[in-house]
Motif scaffolding. Structure first.
Motif, short mmCIF file in Angstrom:
data_model
loop_
_atom_site.label_atom_id
_atom_site.label_comp_id
_atom_site.label_asym_id
_atom_site.label_seq_id
_atom_site.Cartn_x
_atom_site.Cartn_y
_atom_site.Cartn_z
N TYR A 189 0.84 -1.19 0.00
CA TYR A 189 0.00 0.00 0.00
C TYR A 189 0.89 1.25 0.00
CZ TYR A 189 -3.82 -3.11 1.44
OH TYR A 189 -4.75 -4.11 1.50
N GLU A 210 -5.49 6.08 -1.92
CA GLU A 210 -4.77 4.85 -1.57
C GLU A 210 -4.45 4.10 -2.86
OE1 GLU A 210 -5.71 1.60 1.69
OE2 GLU A 210 -6.82 1.18 -0.17
N LYS A 260 -3.03 0.48 -4.15
CA LYS A 260 -2.77 -0.90 -3.75
C LYS A 260 -2.22 -1.69 -4.93
CE LYS A 260 -6.32 -3.56 -3.06
NZ LYS A 260 -7.52 -4.16 -2.43
#
Length: 602
Positions: A311, A418, A420
């Motif tokens: 992440y 975010e 990922k």
């Protein structure tokens, strides 16, 4: 009959609103004898049912009287009502216009300054703010006028106003209108306004600083000038150049000009080459706190054949599109898709913010108010931490001042993103077996010729595990609008802590990649009698994670994944935008002080 939408029609409505024909004003049974009053010194008994003028005035002036005017009414309102008591006959003739010296008509939908205004021959102050006036004909203005206030209208052309303006005018208020340069800047000279002391041109669209200053320098009586809110006020050397170019000016943008400030900018007026039509803005992003640890909720266990998930986080913001980019910039983020792996709960955002988050997932936000296009800039990605310090700073140079002003009026959108990435272990067994079968015969011949060789255990070395990464998955964790309008006035800095609410990550579903991998190996002709390592590893991992007793080496990890509880923490980001003013060095030195102020605010 006055035309609807004119000043005369609004004045007639204004008189009716004052109730000048009703008790205790005007003519009626309460003061019939006032028209036949005896000369002073002769006393007569007041007829029954009538009131003396003194009693009637007391009813108007006493704050506890039901006929008293509100405390915030204008002096003109009180004057007219008292005249209606002492000389009610004036209301039945044109003589009432001779009494009015100050006329205030605010927010009444006035669209025209008609010829009827000339009846106010003694009028010195005309306030017509917050109406719908697009142009003013100077021939309809009384010659004795000293104050003309047209703030918050739709004035876009001054040619008719400057045809024959009132010669005694001392204040001209044109703030919050639609004046655009450089065609309108030529009207602010001594030829039109020889006695002008105060001029308000705030929040228009004037862009030519050099041209405007050359015209204003002819106004020898000018002492008060307001230009904030115009695109030209975004130029770094704007204030210093005006202070040095207009030595008789006392107040600029509601800030007094002191002698030390004049000394600081002395000589700047003789260096017009320093005046560049561009704005400089510095964006800084500091610490982010309150982000939940995604690994605490990760279902996949160490040692399984599932993916390794990494992440990273960055903060994005919008800036006006037409700007000169510098090498210190960061990459743009143009496509961000919402991921179902994160749920936002108790987010402190308005209905407008909710709409912004939805549109921001596809492209830059385009809702009103917004007359500009914007690009999205992002900080470099950072791994998760309790406190992520981005230490981001970027200077933007905006060549389009009008676009920059529109951008500051609309504000910017700040988001937390975010990213990922799923990395899968590469199974090299099948590839190695295929290569070995092809070269087996040749290697046996060479080995027999060379003599005894090292054992397989000695020859074979453990190779590092290789991974292949999927394309990154980006999701928006929170979006907030930051208001920047204060930068259009006298403020140079906006420093705030953006709050995005409380984020609670959800457990991601277990990916079905292992089964797909088995099917692909079967199609390639691998040995069906043997269970692949991926299947064995996945089965072992699942047994460990689902075992009621938690047996296996991943017991602790399973318990964390299933029983982890997160304490509610507010997600916050420090955001700062600074509009660089002259001198630039002094402006940039205040960065540390502002950062400390932001920390205290948090």
């Amino acid at each position: 009959m006055a035309a609807p939408g004119s000043v005369s029609a609004a004045f007639q409505e204004y008189l009716r609103h004052l109730g000048l024909q009703d008790f205790p004003c005007g003519l009626g049974s309460w003061n019939k004898s006032c028209l036949n009053a005896e000369p002073a010194g002769l006393e007569e008994t007041v007829p029954p049912g009538e009131e003396t003028p003194e009693v009637l005035l007391e009813l108007l002036r006493d704050q506890h009287s039901p006929w008293a005017l509100p405390h915030d009414c204008s002096p003109q309102d009180r004057l007219l009502r008292e005249v209606a008591v002492l000389a009610p006959e004036l209301l039945h003739s044109s003589r009432v216009f001779q009494v009015v010296k100050s006329l205030r008509i605010l927010d009444k939908g006035v669209e025209e300054v008609d010829e009827g205004v000339l009846r106010f021959q003694q009028l010195e102050e005309l306030i017509l703010s917050a109406n719908r006036i697009s142009k003013v004909t100077s021939a309809h203005l009384p010659r004795a006028l000293k104050v003309l206030e047209l703030c918050c209208n739709a004035v876009h052309d001054l040619q008719d106003l400057c045809a024959r303006p009132p010669p005694e005018l001392q204040h001209l208020g044109l703030g919050y209108n639609r004046l655009c340069g450089p065609s309108q800047e030529k009207h602010f000279t001594v030829d039109f306004w020889p006695n002008l002391i105060s001029l308000d041109l705030s929040f228009n669209s004037l862009t030519d600083l050099l041209g405007l200053v050359s015209q204003l320098s002819t106004l020898q009586n000018l002492r008060i000038l307001v230009l904030q809110g115009n695109p030209l006020a975004l130029i770094p050397s704007y204030r210093g150049f005006l202070v040095d170019s207009l030595p008789k000016l006392s107040i600029l943008d509601d800030i007094h000009i002191w002698p030390d400030e004049r000394q600081q900018f002395h000589g700047l007026a003789r260096q017009p080459e320093l005046i560049r039509n561009e704005g400089r803005v510095v964006v800084s992003i500091g610490e982010m706190k309150g982000l939940p640890d995604p690994k605490a909720f990760q279902q996949l266990k160490v040692g399984s054949e599932g993916p390794m998930i990494t992440y990273s986080y960055h903060v994005t913001y919008e800036f006006a599109e037409r700007e000169e980019l510098e090498d210190r910039g960061s990459p743009e983020v143009t496509q961000i898709h919402q991921s179902p792996t994160v749920a936002t709960l108790d987010v402190d955002s308005s209905a407008q913010d909710t709409g912004e988050a939805k549109s921001h997932q596809e492209s830059a936000v385009t809702e009103e108010p917004k007359a500009h296009s914007a690009k999205v800039f992002a900080t470099p990605g950072q791994p998760w931490a309790d406190t992520i310090d981005f230490s981001y700073r970027k200077e933007h140079v905006a060549k389009d001042l009008v676009g920059l002003m529109s951008y500051l009026e609309a504000g910017t959108i700040v988001s937390v993103v975010e990213e990922k990435v799923l990395s899968w272990p590469v199974d090299a067994d099948a590839e190695e077996n295929t290569a070995t079968n092809k070269k087996e015969g040749q290697e046996l011949k060479k080995d027999s010729a060379k003599g005894p060789q090292p054992s397989d255990k000695q020859k074979k070395k453990k190779q590092p595990c290789e991974f292949r990464s999927d394309p990154p998955i980006r999701s928006i964790l929170g979006t907030r609008r930051v208001t920047l309008k204060t930068l259009l006035a006298t403020e140079n800095m906006v420093a705030t802590v953006c709050e995005f609410g409380i984020l609670i990550p959800q457990k991601p579903p277990e990916p079905p990649v292992v089964e797909e991998k088995v099917r692909s190996e079967v199609k390639k002709g691998t040995d069906k009698s043997k269970t692949p390592k991926a299947v064995k590893g996945a089965q072992a991992s699942r047994k460990t994670a689902t075992s009621p007793k938690g047996k296996g080496k991943n017991k602790d990890t399973a318990e964390v994944a299933e029983g982890q509880e997160l304490q509610p923490v507010l997600l916050t980001v420090q955001f700062q935008m600074q509009l660089l003013r002259w001198p630039l060095a002094a402006s940039t030195q205040s960065q540390e002080n502002v950062a400390m102020a932001v920390g205290k605010a948090q």
